[in-house]
Scaffold this motif. Structure first.
Motif, PDB file in Angstrom:
ATOM      1  N   LEU A   1     -14.686 -12.065   1.146  1.00 32.85           N
ATOM      2  CA  LEU A   1     -14.188 -13.098   0.240  1.00 32.85           C
ATOM      3  C   LEU A   1     -12.864 -12.708  -0.401  1.00 32.85           C
ATOM      4  O   LEU A   1     -12.109 -13.574  -0.817  1.00 32.85           O
ATOM      5  N   TYR A   2     -12.581 -11.405  -0.502  1.00 35.29           N
ATOM      6  CA  TYR A   2     -11.345 -10.952  -1.136  1.00 35.29           C
ATOM      7  C   TYR A   2     -10.263 -10.764  -0.080  1.00 35.29           C
ATOM      8  O   TYR A   2      -9.767  -9.658   0.149  1.00 35.29           O
ATOM      9  N   ASN A   3      -9.887 -11.853   0.567  1.00 38.40           N
ATOM     10  CA  ASN A   3      -8.888 -11.761   1.622  1.00 38.40           C
ATOM     11  C   ASN A   3      -7.577 -11.187   1.108  1.00 38.40           C
ATOM     12  O   ASN A   3      -6.945 -10.363   1.778  1.00 38.40           O
ATOM     13  N   MET A   4      -7.155 -11.609  -0.082  1.00 35.47           N
ATOM     14  CA  MET A   4      -5.894 -11.108  -0.606  1.00 35.47           C
ATOM     15  C   MET A   4      -5.954  -9.611  -0.853  1.00 35.47           C
ATOM     16  O   MET A   4      -4.944  -8.907  -0.731  1.00 35.47           O
ATOM     17  N   GLY A   5      -7.123  -9.099  -1.191  1.00 33.55           N
ATOM     18  CA  GLY A   5      -7.257  -7.660  -1.367  1.00 33.55           C
ATOM     19  C   GLY A   5      -6.985  -6.910  -0.084  1.00 33.55           C
ATOM     20  O   GLY A   5      -6.379  -5.827  -0.091  1.00 33.55           O
ATOM     21  N   PHE A   6      -7.435  -7.469   1.040  1.00 32.86           N
ATOM     22  CA  PHE A   6      -7.177  -6.832   2.333  1.00 32.86           C
ATOM     23  C   PHE A   6      -5.697  -6.900   2.672  1.00 32.86           C
ATOM     24  O   PHE A   6      -5.106  -5.905   3.120  1.00 32.86           O
ATOM     25  N   ALA A   7      -5.076  -8.066   2.446  1.00 30.64           N
ATOM     26  CA  ALA A   7      -3.644  -8.207   2.726  1.00 30.64           C
ATOM     27  C   ALA A   7      -2.821  -7.272   1.850  1.00 30.64           C
ATOM     28  O   ALA A   7      -1.890  -6.607   2.329  1.00 30.64           O
ATOM     29  N   CYS A   8      -3.162  -7.192   0.566  1.00 28.41           N
ATOM     30  CA  CYS A   8      -2.429  -6.302  -0.340  1.00 28.41           C
ATOM     31  C   CYS A   8      -2.635  -4.837   0.046  1.00 28.41           C
ATOM     32  O   CYS A   8      -1.723  -4.018  -0.093  1.00 28.41           O
ATOM     33  N   GLY A   9      -3.838  -4.511   0.527  1.00 28.28           N
ATOM     34  CA  GLY A   9      -4.086  -3.147   0.968  1.00 28.28           C
ATOM     35  C   GLY A   9      -3.215  -2.757   2.143  1.00 28.28           C
ATOM     36  O   GLY A   9      -2.675  -1.633   2.200  1.00 28.28           O
ATOM     37  N   LEU A  10      -3.057  -3.664   3.093  1.00 34.95           N
ATOM     38  CA  LEU A  10      -2.192  -3.394   4.241  1.00 34.95           C
ATOM     39  C   LEU A  10      -0.745  -3.186   3.809  1.00 34.95           C
ATOM     40  O   LEU A  10      -0.056  -2.269   4.283  1.00 34.95           O
ATOM     41  N   LEU A  11      -0.271  -4.040   2.898  1.00 36.63           N
ATOM     42  CA  LEU A  11       1.105  -3.898   2.427  1.00 36.63           C
ATOM     43  C   LEU A  11       1.274  -2.607   1.636  1.00 36.63           C
ATOM     44  O   LEU A  11       2.294  -1.908   1.768  1.00 36.63           O
ATOM     45  N   ALA A  12       0.261  -2.266   0.822  1.00 36.04           N
ATOM     46  CA  ALA A  12       0.338  -1.034   0.037  1.00 36.04           C
ATOM     47  C   ALA A  12       0.348   0.198   0.939  1.00 36.04           C
ATOM     48  O   ALA A  12       0.943   1.226   0.590  1.00 36.04           O
ATOM     49  N   LEU A  13      -0.314   0.104   2.106  1.00 38.72           N
ATOM     50  CA  LEU A  13      -0.294   1.216   3.054  1.00 38.72           C
ATOM     51  C   LEU A  13       1.118   1.509   3.556  1.00 38.72           C
ATOM     52  O   LEU A  13       1.419   2.620   3.995  1.00 38.72           O
ATOM     53  N   ILE A  14       1.986   0.503   3.508  1.00 37.32           N
ATOM     54  CA  ILE A  14       3.389   0.700   3.893  1.00 37.32           C
ATOM     55  C   ILE A  14       4.213   1.124   2.682  1.00 37.32           C
ATOM     56  O   ILE A  14       5.035   2.038   2.749  1.00 37.32           O
ATOM     57  N   LEU A  15       3.980   0.471   1.556  1.00 41.17           N
ATOM     58  CA  LEU A  15       4.778   0.745   0.366  1.00 41.17           C
ATOM     59  C   LEU A  15       4.594   2.169  -0.141  1.00 41.17           C
ATOM     60  O   LEU A  15       5.569   2.835  -0.513  1.00 41.17           O
ATOM     61  N   ALA A  16       3.338   2.647  -0.168  1.00 43.26           N
ATOM     62  CA  ALA A  16       3.070   3.962  -0.756  1.00 43.26           C
ATOM     63  C   ALA A  16       3.813   5.080  -0.027  1.00 43.26           C
ATOM     64  O   ALA A  16       4.496   5.895  -0.668  1.00 43.26           O
ATOM     65  N   PRO A  17       3.731   5.186   1.312  1.00 40.78           N
ATOM     66  CA  PRO A  17       4.477   6.272   1.970  1.00 40.78           C
ATOM     67  C   PRO A  17       5.991   6.093   1.893  1.00 40.78           C
ATOM     68  O   PRO A  17       6.722   7.089   1.825  1.00 40.78           O
ATOM     69  N   VAL A  18       6.461   4.845   1.912  1.00 46.78           N
ATOM     70  CA  VAL A  18       7.906   4.628   1.785  1.00 46.78           C
ATOM     71  C   VAL A  18       8.392   5.108   0.420  1.00 46.78           C
ATOM     72  O   VAL A  18       9.410   5.805   0.307  1.00 46.78           O
ATOM     73  N   MET A  19       7.642   4.750  -0.625  1.00 45.95           N
ATOM     74  CA  MET A  19       8.013   5.184  -1.975  1.00 45.95           C
ATOM     75  C   MET A  19       7.942   6.698  -2.097  1.00 45.95           C
ATOM     76  O   MET A  19       8.808   7.328  -2.713  1.00 45.95           O
ATOM     77  N   SER A  20       6.906   7.291  -1.506  1.00 44.98           N
ATOM     78  CA  SER A  20       6.768   8.749  -1.575  1.00 44.98           C
ATOM     79  C   SER A  20       7.913   9.461  -0.849  1.00 44.98           C
ATOM     80  O   SER A  20       8.435  10.480  -1.318  1.00 44.98           O
TER      81      SER A  20
END
Length: 439
Positions: A180-199
């Motif tokens: 039911l939390y589709n946006m949570g899955f989408a945000c998780g995928l995007l965060a998987l890219i953002l976190a290493p880029v920021m690091s």
């Protein structure tokens, strides 16, 4: 017109949240507390009650709720069950991660996306609100000493809001309505890219653990009273006989909850209000019985359950999942009173459709898996995605659905593209097909 009382009711809910804050705390603490909330890097888990006081936390929740109501109203977003979801979810997460400042860049980015596509903003109003799951990214970039700055935080937020509408539309399909939390899955995928880029650019990302205790009695009384009011409103104040309201609720309990299941349009307001109250009480009981704490994150989880009571969750499909999380905690030697397990118990109900569609034993299995997966799903994104349980739930749904369908039920797995109602053309719902009869 059928739901014209939704916005006045939502305003009353916001007033109730503000009243809790004013009653349980010294009013003089609220403004300094709000300022502290706004200047805090709020990656998971940052309980605003712990860092700023219960008064500031609930007033922030009330203000974020008012902002959300205003956006939905001005955008002329069609009112349906998902409107209840959006209001409940925004109010809940405004107790531990979203505030009256860090949500705006993401909302603005989605607004720009709508304008670029030359489409009305109401098409994406709900996405703009739910995409604020990545508000901690905005706070981190804007506030982190020696790395980010305010303009960079605003630009990153706009970029997030611009990307998530097409991304969430795609992830919705691949989960087959089981998360039911589709946006949570989408945000998780995007965060998987953002976190290493920021690091890689020098950011020192780390998770938080600010967890308030000692509020079980006052918050239990306040939230329990609210749930009882919901039940009473559904039974006695929806212009339907009590027997008809209860019969509607019993019909609601027979649904699978597979997304999209808009209970407001399918069954009306009376059964939905009863469902909201019952589900909220179930969440409170699970927290107290397992030795947990009622605080910002857990109240946020309970409010999320209450919101999704209009869109997929009911007592019969959330209880097996919650029991599965408890079972997982016991067998995997996890402390059920720990914050991560308490949140897994509440937010793990994102997998309620697994229980409703395939049966309660599969709901227990889904909850058991979730209790393990969610503890590690947040590590790669360093707490930047507030809907971490939605990300974990999406992973489990993608794996479980084809396995159960093909290997156990011996049917060919098929993607779910259909909607059970057309929010723009029809006001009469289409009743969802029974399990196994989807086209």
């Amino acid at each position: 017109m059928r739901y014209r009382r939704m916005y006045p009711a939502a305003l009353c809910f916001a007033a109730f949240l503000a009243a809790i804050g004013l009653i349980l705390d010294d009013p003089s603490n609220i403004l300094p507390g709000l300022w502290k909330i706004m200047i805090t890097e709020d990656a998971l888990i940052t309980d605003y009650m712990e860092i700023a006081g219960v008064g500031a936390a609930f007033v922030n929740s009330a203000l974020v709720t008012l902002i959300s109501i205003g956006i939905l109203y001005l955008a002329k977003d069609p009112i349906n069950g998902y409107t209840v979801v959006e209001i409940g979810l925004m109010a809940g997460f405004a107790l531990f991660g979203k505030n009256i400042v860090n949500i705006w860049p993401i909302i603005g980015g989605t607004f720009l996306y709508a304008k670029l596509r030359r489409e009305p903003f109401y098409t994406y109003a709900s996405v703009s609100l739910l995409a604020t799951a990545l508000s901690p990214v905005v706070s981190y970039v804007a506030l982190d000493n020696g790395w980010g700055n305010l303009p960079a935080g605003v630009l990153v937020g706009i970029l997030i809001g611009f990307i998530l509408p097409p991304l969430s539309a795609y992830t919705y399909k691949i989960q087959n309505g089981m998360n039911l939390y589709n946006m949570g899955f989408a945000c998780g995928l995007l965060a998987l890219i953002l976190a290493p880029v920021m690091s890689s650019m020098g950011a020192d990302l780390s998770t938080n653990y600010h967890w308030a205790t000692g509020y079980n009695l006052p918050l239990g009384a306040a939230m329990g009273g609210m749930c009882i009011v919901f039940i009473a409103a559904g039974l006695f104040f929806c212009k339907r006989p009590v027997w008809a309201a209860w019969a509607g609720y019993r019909r609601l309990l027979q649904t699978t909850g597979r997304a999209p299941s808009d209970y407001l349009r399918m069954l009306g307001s009376a059964p939905v209000l009863i469902n909201m109250g019952v589900n909220g009480l179930i969440g409170i009981v699970f927290i107290l019985v397992t030795g947990g704490d009622l605080n910002g994150p857990t109240i946020g989880g309970i409010m999320t359950i209450i919101g999704f009571s209009a869109f997929g969750k009911h007592a019969r499909n959330i209880t097996p999942v919650m029991l599965g999380v408890v079972l997982g905690g016991l067998l995997l030697h996890q402390d059920l009173g720990a914050g991560a397990m308490q949140l897994a118990m509440l937010f793990g109900t994102t997998l309620a459709p697994v229980s409703g569609y395939f049966g309660w034993p599969f709901g227990i299995v889904a909850g058991f898996l979730h209790s393990a997966v969610v503890l590690y799903a947040g590590s790669p994104v360093s707490g930047l995605n507030l809907y971490n349980n939605g990300f974990s739930g999406g992973l489990i749904a993608i794996v479980l659905y084809p396995i159960i369908t093909a290997a156990i039920r011996h049917r060919k797995p098929e993607l779910q593209d259909e909607d059970y109602f057309d929010a723009f053309e029809h006001d009469t719902p289409t009743v969802p097909p029974p399990p196994g009869k989807e086209k």
